[in-house]
Design a protein around this motif. Structure first.
Motif, PDB file in Angstrom:
ATOM      1  N   THR A  92      18.645 -23.033 -15.100  1.00  0.00           N
ATOM      2  CA  THR A  92      18.157 -22.647 -16.429  1.00  0.00           C
ATOM      3  C   THR A  92      18.942 -21.483 -17.013  1.00  0.00           C
ATOM      4  O   THR A  92      18.789 -21.164 -18.198  1.00  0.00           O
ATOM      5  CB  THR A  92      16.662 -22.262 -16.381  1.00  0.00           C
ATOM      6  OG1 THR A  92      16.495 -21.085 -15.575  1.00  0.00           O
ATOM      7  CG2 THR A  92      15.818 -23.391 -15.823  1.00  0.00           C
TER       8      THR A  92
ATOM      9  N   ILE B 187      17.729 -27.025 -23.527  1.00  0.00           N
ATOM     10  CA  ILE B 187      16.288 -27.260 -23.664  1.00  0.00           C
ATOM     11  C   ILE B 187      15.993 -28.755 -23.575  1.00  0.00           C
ATOM     12  O   ILE B 187      15.071 -29.186 -22.867  1.00  0.00           O
ATOM     13  CB  ILE B 187      15.762 -26.680 -24.995  1.00  0.00           C
ATOM     14  CG1 ILE B 187      15.735 -25.147 -24.926  1.00  0.00           C
ATOM     15  CG2 ILE B 187      14.366 -27.221 -25.307  1.00  0.00           C
ATOM     16  CD1 ILE B 187      15.367 -24.477 -26.235  1.00  0.00           C
TER      17      ILE B 187
ATOM     18  N   THR C  78      13.838 -29.700 -20.193  1.00  0.00           N
ATOM     19  CA  THR C  78      12.407 -29.974 -20.391  1.00  0.00           C
ATOM     20  C   THR C  78      12.098 -31.466 -20.296  1.00  0.00           C
ATOM     21  O   THR C  78      10.958 -31.838 -20.014  1.00  0.00           O
ATOM     22  CB  THR C  78      11.902 -29.450 -21.752  1.00  0.00           C
ATOM     23  OG1 THR C  78      12.616 -30.095 -22.812  1.00  0.00           O
ATOM     24  CG2 THR C  78      12.067 -27.948 -21.855  1.00  0.00           C
TER      25      THR C  78
ATOM     26  N   PHE D  30      12.380 -20.890 -30.044  1.00  0.00           N
ATOM     27  CA  PHE D  30      11.507 -21.053 -28.886  1.00  0.00           C
ATOM     28  C   PHE D  30      10.062 -21.275 -29.306  1.00  0.00           C
ATOM     29  O   PHE D  30       9.334 -22.034 -28.655  1.00  0.00           O
ATOM     30  CB  PHE D  30      11.644 -19.854 -27.948  1.00  0.00           C
ATOM     31  CG  PHE D  30      12.949 -19.833 -27.204  1.00  0.00           C
ATOM     32  CD1 PHE D  30      13.140 -20.644 -26.098  1.00  0.00           C
ATOM     33  CD2 PHE D  30      14.002 -19.038 -27.623  1.00  0.00           C
ATOM     34  CE1 PHE D  30      14.348 -20.659 -25.421  1.00  0.00           C
ATOM     35  CE2 PHE D  30      15.206 -19.035 -26.954  1.00  0.00           C
ATOM     36  CZ  PHE D  30      15.386 -19.851 -25.848  1.00  0.00           C
TER      37      PHE D  30
ATOM     38  N   GLU E 149       9.962 -24.871 -30.168  1.00  0.00           N
ATOM     39  CA  GLU E 149      10.081 -25.714 -28.974  1.00  0.00           C
ATOM     40  C   GLU E 149       8.803 -25.697 -28.144  1.00  0.00           C
ATOM     41  O   GLU E 149       8.415 -26.710 -27.567  1.00  0.00           O
ATOM     42  CB  GLU E 149      11.271 -25.257 -28.119  1.00  0.00           C
ATOM     43  CG  GLU E 149      12.615 -25.660 -28.669  1.00  0.00           C
ATOM     44  CD  GLU E 149      12.777 -27.172 -28.747  1.00  0.00           C
ATOM     45  OE1 GLU E 149      12.278 -27.883 -27.846  1.00  0.00           O
ATOM     46  OE2 GLU E 149      13.403 -27.656 -29.702  1.00  0.00           O
TER      47      GLU E 149
ATOM     48  N   LEU F 119      10.996 -23.625 -20.525  1.00  0.00           N
ATOM     49  CA  LEU F 119      11.326 -22.912 -21.759  1.00  0.00           C
ATOM     50  C   LEU F 119      11.357 -21.403 -21.540  1.00  0.00           C
ATOM     51  O   LEU F 119      12.234 -20.703 -22.058  1.00  0.00           O
ATOM     52  CB  LEU F 119      10.317 -23.254 -22.847  1.00  0.00           C
ATOM     53  CG  LEU F 119      10.510 -24.587 -23.582  1.00  0.00           C
ATOM     54  CD1 LEU F 119       9.360 -24.820 -24.551  1.00  0.00           C
ATOM     55  CD2 LEU F 119      11.835 -24.606 -24.327  1.00  0.00           C
TER      56      LEU F 119
ATOM     57  N   ILE G 146      14.601 -20.549 -19.784  1.00  0.00           N
ATOM     58  CA  ILE G 146      15.757 -20.633 -20.691  1.00  0.00           C
ATOM     59  C   ILE G 146      15.739 -19.459 -21.666  1.00  0.00           C
ATOM     60  O   ILE G 146      16.788 -18.884 -21.983  1.00  0.00           O
ATOM     61  CB  ILE G 146      15.758 -21.982 -21.443  1.00  0.00           C
ATOM     62  CG1 ILE G 146      15.932 -23.134 -20.456  1.00  0.00           C
ATOM     63  CG2 ILE G 146      16.865 -22.011 -22.492  1.00  0.00           C
ATOM     64  CD1 ILE G 146      15.690 -24.511 -21.051  1.00  0.00           C
TER      65      ILE G 146
END
Length: 720
Positions: free
Chosen positions: A136, A149, A153, A211, A214, A232, A235
């Protein structure tokens, strides 16, 4: 282990744990020692890492996670840190797969080359964890935050061509991967490696809103799952923190997930799916000693929604298929449905337009049964009517070659009764697909008392070939899937009679993690389907199932769904069912006061006093009803292991993987608690036969054995 050899000035390190080269303790130790030897050897100018056999590495050994978060050192980061710090170029030569820890090893290398068929990815999220060895942190530095991402994910595999475009691969090679690796490594000797070391790369600036957006997307797409959200967070740490600090953050998030209940459940589900491929018949024949027949061509009878979907599964897997329908108009409608589904797949980038075109070219539509004369296997997918199916099988028995396997897509009818219409009972088998057949992954294969091991092996192999998850079950009324579904649906109807609204029941189920509540599912499938199946079953059993019926053979029944059908409320197809959809075909489900009035009228008619029912009781009654039936199915030998039931519910009905399946869920609840609650419900609802406690559950509840020990004890008939 890892093998170490030298080719002139090139050190070649081979990850040696075939077939997938899992990064076990021995492999990690060997890799670390080999890297140290290569770096210390003054004659070595460059280093190549590859995997023995057909794969680079499919990642860490999942079984090591079961011991907790303290894996035996060296960990992947310990072993690969030497590559990061090496002044000699290190090249990952990737054939087959480089997944999870395998890709992380490659990301510690300065360069990566691959074959045209190689695949890379981080599938950890699918077993409830995240890449815990720098994945990540290093991938965003290589391909950017947004692409990272998407990959991390989703857990999706990325093919070589896309990996090249993203920047994961530096070159795609067509010759021997080791020779090409050596050649490439020699070509980069003496080049500046500073910009090739990923930990030193600056990461692109990203707005915090990225983010936030996301997180919202992931919560919606992966409802209930915690691992994608932790991915997430990791990351995001790569963007906000220095490398060493973000690596520490990744490790903490990884350790939290490894110890979570969701990871335990998802890893159980991962192995359960693979266990389902191992089957055994009462005769002793099994997946190890039975060989499948080749299926070069196939036939499907019925071009309705189910038949068209099954035909699509076959032709998109490269199997030339004859689709037979009795009426030309119905046949053309089925073809249009298939073409529409293929356009949808192209739009979603699941296939190319050229692939869709090729698939349709190997479909032969027909209104003539004789066109099935030379196919290797036929799947019948007509209406659930025993007399009709027997008529079709008798006809097929005369038309098809003696070796042709005859399959039925029946969801509930006894396979042996259908097989009686033929002189090849050994070649008759159930292949129960789930709607929509082109999308749903479960294939419930059903054997009868005369079905041969060769026939079973063939349909199990076919299931995998057409990208399904095949599970083998024995024949009985409704088999395993729908037999367990019956008490689940029945309890939902009882709950509505007693005071809960359909919308409360659905909300409880969706809050639990089911993708859709029971009443919404009924509307989607069509209430008339169940109506016809119930009446067909009642007719076979000599039961007069009128709307005034309250008890059948001493068991309470609720025909509320049939009341809706007779009022023209068929579900989405008619625009009204348990919900109101505004107009036929629309999918937005709106609670309908008219349905509540119908329920009120029904309850007044039968003198049923309504009461408040808690969410906890709704959940317990529905889930424990199907769990009790699951133990009965195990008890009767309809399925051979609890993992098969869980796979059926995960892939057939959308049971959340992060809860492992109903049998795993029962295991986590402790069987003594499950048994006690079922006994309580049995005492409270004596006219509901499905609450009669399973004898197997009663015996198992006296022990504290984990689910992994149930099968051996069941099969050995040991006293529990």
């Amino acid at each position: 282990m890892a093998n170490y050899t030298k080719r002139d000035e090139v050190a070649v390190i081979e990850l040696n744990n075939p077939p997938v080269n899992a990064l076990s303790f021995e492999v990690r130790s060997g890799l670390q020692n080999a890297l140290k030897s290569a770096i210390d050897d003054q004659d070595v100018k460059c280093i190549v890492i590859h995997g023995k056999g057909k794969n680079f590495s499919a990642g860490a050994d999942i079984k090591e996670f079961g011991a907790g978060t303290k894996q035996q050192k060296p960990w992947i980061t310990d072993a690969c840190r030497l590559a990061d710090e090496s002044s000699k170029p290190v090249v990952a030569a990737i054939a087959g797969t480089a997944l999870g820890g395998g890709l992380e090893v490659a990301l510690f290398c300065h360069y990566r080359i691959g074959t045209p068929s190689c695949r890379v990815g981080f599938p950890e999220v699918q077993i409830g964890i995240l890449p815990g060895a720098g994945g990540t942190q290093r991938l965003p530095r290589l391909i950017g935050v947004n692409s990272s991402i998407d990959m991390i994910t989703s857990g999706r595999h990325v093919m070589a061509e896309e990996a090249m475009k993203l920047g994961i691969l530096d070159k795609i090679v067509t010759e021997d991967i080791i020779e090409e690796g050596v050649k490439f490594a020699k070509s980069v000797v003496g080049l500046d490696l500073a910009h090739r070391i990923l930990k030193n790369r600056k990461i692109e600036a990203v707005s915090p809103k990225v983010f936030d957006d996301e997180i919202s997307r992931v919560k919606k797409k992966y409802k209930g799952y915690i691992a994608p959200l932790f991915c997430l967070k990791a990351i995001q740490a790569s963007v906000q923190l220095p490398y060493d600090a973000s690596m520490e953050q990744e490790l903490q998030l990884f350790q939290h997930l490894v110890g979570s209940n969701q990871a335990k459940a998802q890893q159980y589900a991962f192995f359960a799916e693979r266990t389902s491929a191992r089957w055994q018949l009462p005769t002793g024949a099994n997946s190890q000693n039975a060989s499948p027949l080749p299926v070069k061509t196939a036939g499907v009878i019925g071009a309705g929604t189910m038949g068209a979907g099954i035909a699509l599964c076959l032709i998109t897997s490269g199997i030339p298929t004859v689709l037979v329908e009795q009426d030309q108009k119905f046949l053309e409608k089925g073809i249009k449905t298939m073409e529409g589904d293929l356009r949808g797949s192209v739009a979603l980038k699941k296939m190319t337009a050229e692939q869709a075109k090729k698939a349709m070219l190997i479909l032969k539509p027909s209104v003539n049964f004789e066109d099935l004369h030379d196919v290797d296997l036929v799947i019948e997918a007509v209406y659930e009517n025993l007399a009709l199916k027997k008529e079709i099988f008798a006809k097929l028995d005369k038309i098809c070659q003696p070796q042709t396997i005859l399959c039925t897509n029946t969801s509930s009818l006894d396979i042996d009764m259908i097989a009686e219409a033929t002189k090849r009972m050994d070649k008759v088998v159930g292949t129960h697909f789930f709607a929509p057949a082109y999308i749903m992954k479960l294939q419930e294969n059903v054997y009868g008392k005369n079905t041969s091991a060769e026939t079973v092996a063939t349909v199990m192999a076919l299931g995998r070939r057409i990208r399904k998850v095949p599970v083998l079950v024995g024949t009985c009324e409704s088999f395993a899937a729908n037999r367990m579904l019956h008490p689940y649906v029945t309890e939902a109807l009882y709950l509505v009679e007693e005071g809960a609204s359909p919308y409360e029941v659905d909300q409880v189920l969706e809050d639990f993690g089911m993708p859709m509540g029971m009443f919404r599912v009924s509307d989607l499938s069509g209430l008339d389907i169940g109506y016809k199946v119930r009446r067909e079953a009642a007719k076979r059993q000599g039961i007069d199932l009128t709307l005034g019926t309250r008890f059948v053979n001493g068991e309470r029944v609720c025909l509320l769904a049939d009341v809706l059908v007779e009022k023209g409320r068929l579900g989405i197809k008619s625009g009204k069912g348990w919900y109101n959809y505004g107009s036929p075909g629309k999918k937005e489900a709106i609670p309908d006061p008219e349905v509540l009035d119908i329920i009120e009228e029904h309850c007044r008619k039968f003198g049923i006093k309504k009461q408040k029912i808690s969410s906890q009781e709704i959940l317990e009654r529905m889930q424990l009803a199907l769990i009790n039936e699951g133990f009965r199915i195990l008890e009767e030998g309809i399925v051979s292991k609890p993992e098969d039931i869980d796979v059926i519910w995960i892939y057939g009905f959308g049971w959340p993987k992060y809860m492992g399946g109903p049998m795993f869920y029962a295991n986590e609840m402790k069987l003594k608690n499950v048994y006690r609650k079922i006994c309580d419900f049995h005492q409270k609802y004596p006219f509901s036969i499905h609450w009669t406690p399973s004898k197997l559950l009663a015996r198992l509840s006296e022990t504290d054995l984990p689910i992994s020990n149930w099968t051996s004890l069941i099969n050995s008939n040991s006293k529990l």
